[in-house]
Design a protein around this motif. Structure first.
Motif, PDB file in Angstrom:
ATOM      1  N   SER A  46       0.859  -1.190   0.000  1.00  0.00           N
ATOM      2  CA  SER A  46       0.000   0.000   0.000  1.00  0.00           C
ATOM      3  C   SER A  46       0.887   1.229   0.000  1.00  0.00           C
ATOM      4  O   SER A  46       1.806   1.331   0.822  1.00  0.00           O
ATOM      5  CB  SER A  46      -0.877   0.037   1.256  1.00  0.00           C
ATOM      6  N   ALA A  47       0.595   2.147  -0.904  1.00  0.00           N
ATOM      7  CA  ALA A  47       1.336   3.407  -0.941  1.00  0.00           C
ATOM      8  C   ALA A  47       0.351   4.547  -0.784  1.00  0.00           C
ATOM      9  O   ALA A  47      -0.788   4.464  -1.242  1.00  0.00           O
ATOM     10  CB  ALA A  47       2.092   3.543  -2.262  1.00  0.00           C
ATOM     11  N   VAL A  48       0.819   5.602  -0.122  1.00  0.00           N
ATOM     12  CA  VAL A  48      -0.029   6.779   0.063  1.00  0.00           C
ATOM     13  C   VAL A  48       0.783   8.006  -0.355  1.00  0.00           C
ATOM     14  O   VAL A  48       1.973   8.098  -0.056  1.00  0.00           O
ATOM     15  CB  VAL A  48      -0.584   6.838   1.523  1.00  0.00           C
ATOM     16  N   ALA A  49       0.147   8.897  -1.103  1.00  0.00           N
ATOM     17  CA  ALA A  49       0.822  10.100  -1.580  1.00  0.00           C
ATOM     18  C   ALA A  49       0.026  11.323  -1.145  1.00  0.00           C
ATOM     19  O   ALA A  49      -1.210  11.318  -1.192  1.00  0.00           O
ATOM     20  CB  ALA A  49       0.937  10.070  -3.109  1.00  0.00           C
ATOM     21  N   VAL A  50       0.744  12.345  -0.700  1.00  0.00           N
ATOM     22  CA  VAL A  50       0.106  13.593  -0.260  1.00  0.00           C
ATOM     23  C   VAL A  50       0.772  14.736  -1.031  1.00  0.00           C
ATOM     24  O   VAL A  50       1.996  14.753  -1.196  1.00  0.00           O
ATOM     25  CB  VAL A  50       0.260  13.795   1.270  1.00  0.00           C
ATOM     26  N   MET A  51      -0.046  15.662  -1.488  1.00  0.00           N
ATOM     27  CA  MET A  51       0.454  16.721  -2.366  1.00  0.00           C
ATOM     28  C   MET A  51      -0.244  18.056  -2.058  1.00  0.00           C
ATOM     29  O   MET A  51      -1.444  18.084  -1.806  1.00  0.00           O
ATOM     30  CB  MET A  51       0.094  16.285  -3.800  1.00  0.00           C
ATOM     31  N   ASN A  52       0.534  19.128  -2.062  1.00  0.00           N
ATOM     32  CA  ASN A  52      -0.077  20.466  -2.033  1.00  0.00           C
ATOM     33  C   ASN A  52       0.600  21.319  -3.106  1.00  0.00           C
ATOM     34  O   ASN A  52       1.331  20.783  -3.939  1.00  0.00           O
ATOM     35  CB  ASN A  52      -0.034  21.090  -0.628  1.00  0.00           C
ATOM     36  N   GLN A  99       1.765  10.132   9.706  1.00  0.00           N
ATOM     37  CA  GLN A  99       3.064  10.811   9.624  1.00  0.00           C
ATOM     38  C   GLN A  99       3.063  11.852   8.506  1.00  0.00           C
ATOM     39  O   GLN A  99       3.535  12.975   8.680  1.00  0.00           O
ATOM     40  CB  GLN A  99       4.178   9.791   9.375  1.00  0.00           C
ATOM     41  N   LEU A 100       2.513  11.463   7.353  1.00  0.00           N
ATOM     42  CA  LEU A 100       2.463  12.407   6.224  1.00  0.00           C
ATOM     43  C   LEU A 100       1.564  13.601   6.563  1.00  0.00           C
ATOM     44  O   LEU A 100       1.903  14.745   6.274  1.00  0.00           O
ATOM     45  CB  LEU A 100       1.941  11.714   4.965  1.00  0.00           C
ATOM     46  N   LEU A 101       0.429  13.320   7.174  1.00  0.00           N
ATOM     47  CA  LEU A 101      -0.501  14.414   7.480  1.00  0.00           C
ATOM     48  C   LEU A 101       0.107  15.387   8.482  1.00  0.00           C
ATOM     49  O   LEU A 101      -0.101  16.600   8.389  1.00  0.00           O
ATOM     50  CB  LEU A 101      -1.832  13.853   7.991  1.00  0.00           C
ATOM     51  N   ARG A 102       0.871  14.870   9.420  1.00  0.00           N
ATOM     52  CA  ARG A 102       1.564  15.759  10.365  1.00  0.00           C
ATOM     53  C   ARG A 102       2.534  16.666   9.603  1.00  0.00           C
ATOM     54  O   ARG A 102       2.621  17.860   9.865  1.00  0.00           O
ATOM     55  CB  ARG A 102       2.328  14.952  11.410  1.00  0.00           C
ATOM     56  N   ALA A 103       3.243  16.093   8.649  1.00  0.00           N
ATOM     57  CA  ALA A 103       4.226  16.877   7.873  1.00  0.00           C
ATOM     58  C   ALA A 103       3.548  17.990   7.083  1.00  0.00           C
ATOM     59  O   ALA A 103       4.175  18.993   6.756  1.00  0.00           O
ATOM     60  CB  ALA A 103       5.005  15.953   6.945  1.00  0.00           C
ATOM     61  N   PHE A 104       2.266  17.821   6.789  1.00  0.00           N
ATOM     62  CA  PHE A 104       1.532  18.837   6.025  1.00  0.00           C
ATOM     63  C   PHE A 104       0.647  19.700   6.944  1.00  0.00           C
ATOM     64  O   PHE A 104      -0.219  20.414   6.466  1.00  0.00           O
ATOM     65  CB  PHE A 104       0.679  18.174   4.936  1.00  0.00           C
ATOM     66  N   GLY A 105       0.849  19.580   8.243  1.00  0.00           N
ATOM     67  CA  GLY A 105       0.124  20.413   9.210  1.00  0.00           C
ATOM     68  C   GLY A 105      -1.342  20.057   9.354  1.00  0.00           C
ATOM     69  O   GLY A 105      -2.153  20.877   9.780  1.00  0.00           O
ATOM     70  N   LEU A 106      -1.682  18.807   9.022  1.00  0.00           N
ATOM     71  CA  LEU A 106      -3.092  18.416   9.051  1.00  0.00           C
ATOM     72  C   LEU A 106      -3.457  17.539  10.241  1.00  0.00           C
ATOM     73  O   LEU A 106      -4.616  17.197  10.425  1.00  0.00           O
ATOM     74  CB  LEU A 106      -3.446  17.675   7.757  1.00  0.00           C
ATOM     75  N   LEU A 107      -2.470  17.171  11.011  1.00  0.00           N
ATOM     76  CA  LEU A 107      -2.753  16.301  12.156  1.00  0.00           C
ATOM     77  C   LEU A 107      -1.732  16.646  13.217  1.00  0.00           C
ATOM     78  O   LEU A 107      -0.530  16.590  12.957  1.00  0.00           O
ATOM     79  CB  LEU A 107      -2.615  14.831  11.730  1.00  0.00           C
ATOM     80  N   THR A 108      -2.214  17.035  14.378  1.00  0.00           N
ATOM     81  CA  THR A 108      -1.253  17.368  15.422  1.00  0.00           C
ATOM     82  C   THR A 108      -1.199  16.269  16.469  1.00  0.00           C
ATOM     83  O   THR A 108      -0.162  15.948  17.007  1.00  0.00           O
ATOM     84  CB  THR A 108      -1.614  18.706  16.092  1.00  0.00           C
ATOM     85  N   GLY A 153       3.075  23.205  -3.046  1.00  0.00           N
ATOM     86  CA  GLY A 153       4.532  23.309  -3.025  1.00  0.00           C
ATOM     87  C   GLY A 153       5.290  21.999  -3.037  1.00  0.00           C
ATOM     88  O   GLY A 153       6.459  21.950  -3.387  1.00  0.00           O
ATOM     89  N   ARG A 154       4.669  20.913  -2.601  1.00  0.00           N
ATOM     90  CA  ARG A 154       5.446  19.675  -2.499  1.00  0.00           C
ATOM     91  C   ARG A 154       4.578  18.429  -2.519  1.00  0.00           C
ATOM     92  O   ARG A 154       3.355  18.494  -2.384  1.00  0.00           O
ATOM     93  CB  ARG A 154       6.304  19.690  -1.239  1.00  0.00           C
ATOM     94  N   GLU A 155       5.295  17.305  -2.620  1.00  0.00           N
ATOM     95  CA  GLU A 155       4.630  16.005  -2.667  1.00  0.00           C
ATOM     96  C   GLU A 155       5.457  15.041  -1.827  1.00  0.00           C
ATOM     97  O   GLU A 155       6.679  15.056  -1.903  1.00  0.00           O
ATOM     98  CB  GLU A 155       4.613  15.528  -4.113  1.00  0.00           C
ATOM     99  N   GLN A 156       4.777  14.226  -1.014  1.00  0.00           N
ATOM    100  CA  GLN A 156       5.488  13.203  -0.243  1.00  0.00           C
ATOM    101  C   GLN A 156       4.741  11.893  -0.348  1.00  0.00           C
ATOM    102  O   GLN A 156       3.506  11.886  -0.501  1.00  0.00           O
ATOM    103  CB  GLN A 156       5.578  13.627   1.232  1.00  0.00           C
ATOM    104  N   GLU A 157       5.483  10.821  -0.223  1.00  0.00           N
ATOM    105  CA  GLU A 157       4.873   9.501  -0.397  1.00  0.00           C
ATOM    106  C   GLU A 157       5.422   8.571   0.670  1.00  0.00           C
ATOM    107  O   GLU A 157       6.557   8.733   1.122  1.00  0.00           O
ATOM    108  CB  GLU A 157       5.219   9.012  -1.811  1.00  0.00           C
ATOM    109  N   PRO A 205      -2.608   2.706   4.861  1.00  0.00           N
ATOM    110  CA  PRO A 205      -1.783   2.454   6.052  1.00  0.00           C
ATOM    111  C   PRO A 205      -1.820   3.660   6.990  1.00  0.00           C
ATOM    112  O   PRO A 205      -1.290   4.728   6.663  1.00  0.00           O
ATOM    113  CB  PRO A 205      -0.384   2.220   5.466  1.00  0.00           C
ATOM    114  N   LEU A 206      -2.468   3.501   8.130  1.00  0.00           N
ATOM    115  CA  LEU A 206      -2.767   4.676   8.961  1.00  0.00           C
ATOM    116  C   LEU A 206      -1.550   5.256   9.672  1.00  0.00           C
ATOM    117  O   LEU A 206      -1.487   6.470   9.881  1.00  0.00           O
ATOM    118  CB  LEU A 206      -3.873   4.339   9.965  1.00  0.00           C
ATOM    119  N   PHE A 207      -0.603   4.423  10.047  1.00  0.00           N
ATOM    120  CA  PHE A 207       0.599   4.965  10.702  1.00  0.00           C
ATOM    121  C   PHE A 207       1.332   5.890   9.726  1.00  0.00           C
ATOM    122  O   PHE A 207       1.629   7.050  10.040  1.00  0.00           O
ATOM    123  CB  PHE A 207       1.514   3.817  11.168  1.00  0.00           C
ATOM    124  N   GLU A 208       1.589   5.396   8.537  1.00  0.00           N
ATOM    125  CA  GLU A 208       2.311   6.172   7.526  1.00  0.00           C
ATOM    126  C   GLU A 208       1.498   7.399   7.103  1.00  0.00           C
ATOM    127  O   GLU A 208       2.037   8.479   6.886  1.00  0.00           O
ATOM    128  CB  GLU A 208       2.602   5.297   6.294  1.00  0.00           C
TER     129      GLU A 208
END
Ligand SMILES: Cc1cn([C@H]2C[C@H](O)[C@@H](COP(=O)(O)OP(=O)(O)OP(=O)(O)O)O2)c(=O)[nH]c1=O
Length: 198
Positions: free
Chosen positions: A112-118, A187-196, A120-124, A181-184
């Motif tokens: 399972s892969a998850v990608a987050v994008m705004n 982590q990504l959402l925290r990096a994008f300021g969406l989960l504290t 300015g940037r993209e993380q996976e 995958p909720l752990f991963e």
């Protein structure tokens, strides 16, 4: 200049499981449809494929929300892998049956892969889970196919459904097998300021 626009999350997915899983960790989001064609390149390694598809799904979602201030898009992909073969969602009962026969009594991987994008940037991120199936009897196999649970699921089974009765053990991420995958993801959402915090 200080960034004042709060981030707004969009889930680019038609999968009801992904909506359920994302809600489970207390994140607020809106769902959008941005389907892509999932085609594995010749000789493309399974992990590269799953990661690429997750990124492409996020990219397609981004096109739909790019004009919205603070928009952040999350997308994911899940595939079952056995002996170097990639099993996606079965297109027919026959294909579902063939997949389940291959998986029966064997150990396979779920990627399972998850990608987050705004803007300015993209993380996976990704995870690989090992799943051991018991051997399916002919009658269990036919009953399972009759239940219709195979459809819309990579590898033609749902760990969150009746197929759980045939899963001897897993090593890795249960939510990853289910599609996100909720752990991963957290982590990504925290990096994008969406989960504290949870
Ligand atoms: C192995 C497994 C997969 N699945 C599901 C998760 C995914 O929805 C699906 C894999 O297909 P995907 O192509 O990853 O996703 P999708 O087409 O359902 O949704 P999207 O719009 O986000 O592209 O299989 C389960 O629900 N349970 C399982 O045990």
């Amino acid at each position: 200049m200080t960034e004042t626009t709060p981030p707004r999350l969009f889930l680019a997915s038609q999968s009801p499981r992904r909506q359920e899983l994302l809600s489970q960790i207390g994140v607020t989001f809106a769902q959008i449809d941005a389907p892509i064609d999932e085609v594995r390149g010749d000789g493309e390694p399974p992990l590269d494929y799953v990661r690429r598809v997750a990124r492409e799904k996020a990219g397609a979602g981004w096109l739909a929300v790019a004009a919205i201030p603070g928009a952040v898009v999350l997308a994911a992909d899940t595939e079952v892998v056995l002996d170097g073969r990639v099993y996606g969602k079965p297109a027919s009962r026959e294909e579902a049956e063939a997949m389940l026969r291959s998986l029966s009594g064997r150990t396979h991987q779920v990627i399972s892969a998850v990608a987050v994008m705004n803007a300015g940037r993209e993380q996976e991120a990704h995870c690989i889970t090992t799943v051991r199936f018991a051997a399916w009897s002919e009658s269990s196999l036919q009953r399972y196919l009759d239940s219709g649970e195979s459809f819309g699921k990579a590898g033609a089974y749902a760990i969150q459904g009746r197929a759980a009765a045939m899963i001897d053990r897993i090593e890795g991420s249960y939510s990853g097998v289910m599609g996100l995958p909720l752990f991963e993801t957290a982590q990504l959402l925290r990096a994008f300021g969406l989960l504290t915090q949870i």
